[in-house]
Design an enzyme around this catalytic site. Sequence first.
Site, mmCIF file in Angstrom:
data_model
loop_
_atom_site.group_PDB
_atom_site.id
_atom_site.type_symbol
_atom_site.label_atom_id
_atom_site.label_comp_id
_atom_site.label_asym_id
_atom_site.label_seq_id
_atom_site.Cartn_x
_atom_site.Cartn_y
_atom_site.Cartn_z
ATOM 1 N N GLU A 174 0.886 -1.149 0.093
ATOM 2 C CA GLU A 174 0.009 -0.054 0.017
ATOM 3 C C GLU A 174 0.687 1.251 -0.157
ATOM 4 O O GLU A 174 0.782 1.965 0.855
ATOM 5 C CB GLU A 174 -0.994 0.011 1.315
ATOM 6 C CG GLU A 174 -2.041 -1.147 0.886
ATOM 7 C CD GLU A 174 -2.951 -1.244 2.308
ATOM 8 O OE1 GLU A 174 -4.082 -1.658 1.901
ATOM 9 O OE2 GLU A 174 -2.845 -0.284 3.423
ATOM 10 N N GLU A 367 -5.636 -8.472 -1.025
ATOM 11 C CA GLU A 367 -6.105 -8.259 0.084
ATOM 12 C C GLU A 367 -7.611 -7.879 -0.149
ATOM 13 O O GLU A 367 -7.921 -6.942 -0.788
ATOM 14 C CB GLU A 367 -5.715 -7.388 0.814
ATOM 15 C CG GLU A 367 -4.201 -7.331 1.306
ATOM 16 C CD GLU A 367 -3.699 -6.249 2.443
ATOM 17 O OE1 GLU A 367 -4.680 -5.627 3.139
ATOM 18 O OE2 GLU A 367 -2.540 -6.233 2.655
HETATM 19 C C1 BG6 Z 1 -4.581 -3.077 4.892
HETATM 20 C C2 BG6 Z 1 -3.107 -3.556 5.304
HETATM 21 O O1 BG6 Z 1 -4.383 -1.690 5.106
HETATM 22 O O2 BG6 Z 1 -5.646 -3.290 5.479
HETATM 23 C C3 BG6 Z 1 -3.227 -4.633 6.374
HETATM 24 O O3 BG6 Z 1 -2.114 -3.840 4.276
HETATM 25 C C4 BG6 Z 1 -4.308 -4.501 7.387
HETATM 26 O O4 BG6 Z 1 -1.875 -4.862 6.828
HETATM 27 C C5 BG6 Z 1 -5.501 -4.517 6.206
HETATM 28 O O5 BG6 Z 1 -4.538 -5.633 8.080
HETATM 29 C C6 BG6 Z 1 -6.864 -4.657 7.124
HETATM 30 O O6 BG6 Z 1 -6.614 -3.575 7.987
HETATM 31 P P1 BG6 Z 1 -7.074 -3.597 9.681
HETATM 32 O O7 BG6 Z 1 -6.751 -2.380 10.105
HETATM 33 O O8 BG6 Z 1 -8.506 -4.090 9.698
HETATM 34 O O9 BG6 Z 1 -6.155 -4.606 10.050
#
Ligand code: BG6
Length: 472
Positions: A174, A367
């Site tokens: 990111e 993701e």
């Molecule tokens: C992304 C990141 O922004 O979102 C991850 O790359 C992160 O590291 C994921 O865990 C989800 O966000 P969160 O805050 O719910 O863990």
Amino acid sequence: MSKQTGFKEDFLWGGAVAANQVEGAYDVDGKGLSVQDVTPDGAMGRITDGPTNDNLKLKAIDFYHHYKEDIALFAEMGYKVFRTSIAWSRIFPNGDDEEPNEAGLQFYDDVFDECLKYGIEPLVTLSHYETPLHLSEKYDGWKDRRMIGFFEKYARTVFNRYKDKVKYWLTFNEINSVLHMPFISGGIKTPKEELSDQELYQAVHHELVASASVTKIAHEINPEFQVGCMVLAMPTYPISSNPEDVLAAKEAENTNYAFTDIHVRGEYPGHLLRFFEENDIHIQFEQGDTELLKNHTVDFISFSYYMSVAAAAHPEEYSSGAGNVIGGIENPHLEKSEWGWAIDPVGLRIVLNDFYDRYQVPLFIVENGLGAKDQLIQDDNGQYTVADDYRIDYMQQHLAQAKEAVKDGVDLMGYTAWGCIDLVSASTAQMSKRYGFIYVDRNDDGSGSLNRYKKKSFNWYKKVIETNGENL
Ligand code: BG6
């Protein structure tokens, strides 16, 4: 010409995590501290002087000692790929050390060997919010151009070491988030309020040059390597059809697209140059930067997708929506997760089409998932599980839209579900914000056995993979 009717045959199904959110063992086998070890409240919370007992990440889910058991569960689901990151400070504990730490290198040999044993391809992020703390304290992270050299050395070390084990690499997780959370994303210790746009964009330039440089190194070491960038994707919709709102949405998207424009086209886009000029920002290019960026573009684009936002010419007239790092205004048409993140499966189809129309390079969703509170129950056979139909529903809808995008002609390489095993949340540093197909018994107060249990979604995802997404 043949029309694509579903996910391609060699589609890379799997799951994703980051070292700092699963491994724990923060000071084991020579690992140095990273920015994660001093941020017990999450990405934008307090920075402590050193590791503190209330920091769940120090132990996380102890993947460091459970990786065999966890990878066996991934294999049982049928994963073709497993995305994780290398904790930079396991390899170079301070970041600027002369020699790498052999024990750290050996740990990832073991993890990758375990994946390969089951035919699972590792997909490795070089930098996932894990800058060695020393680099942050001594150099102020990516504000300093010397970071490029440290990163090149680290990347060269791991490319050489794992050249026969890892084919897929991502440079910065990111990368666009550095504008929003400079410490966690860029290791920049100066508080955000004190940073000028000039300093932030200079740091961005250093990261982009470093990314191009290690892409070059990667291809020299093994021409078969596939190197991708990784961006936080967030489609931004105009709140109305008023052209002024449409333009506001376009401008917000352009700020985000600037990163992929440079990663993929190898040049700063006109809208960013205009922003620099109008804001008196002068990026210092050194000799060779322009050629590096132009000649060593990425092989594919990978991205995270959780939500969309809305934009307006006069945002103060609307309520702002909670966002994963990048904010925006609330879209009244969308439901939200327990953490206020707008749920928008169609947005995934939109963003896939937008990326593909703009760049025509392969895309990889690395993701996606739903952070939710889960309740551990016993099923009829006395087995512990979680009835996470809400998670199945979320993923089913997102994958259905990804399939639509494939039918639209998008070249999609794969899908790795975020937090495929419960982990510590990045934004809030909680265990209770769970994403996994596998429940890990650990609570926000640090208690728990660390036992792993299959949720209902475990078998659902297994079927999805078995049928290559035919059965969602
Ligand atoms: C992304 C990141 O922004 O979102 C991850 O790359 C992160 O590291 C994921 O865990 C989800 O966000 P969160 O805050 O719910 O863990």
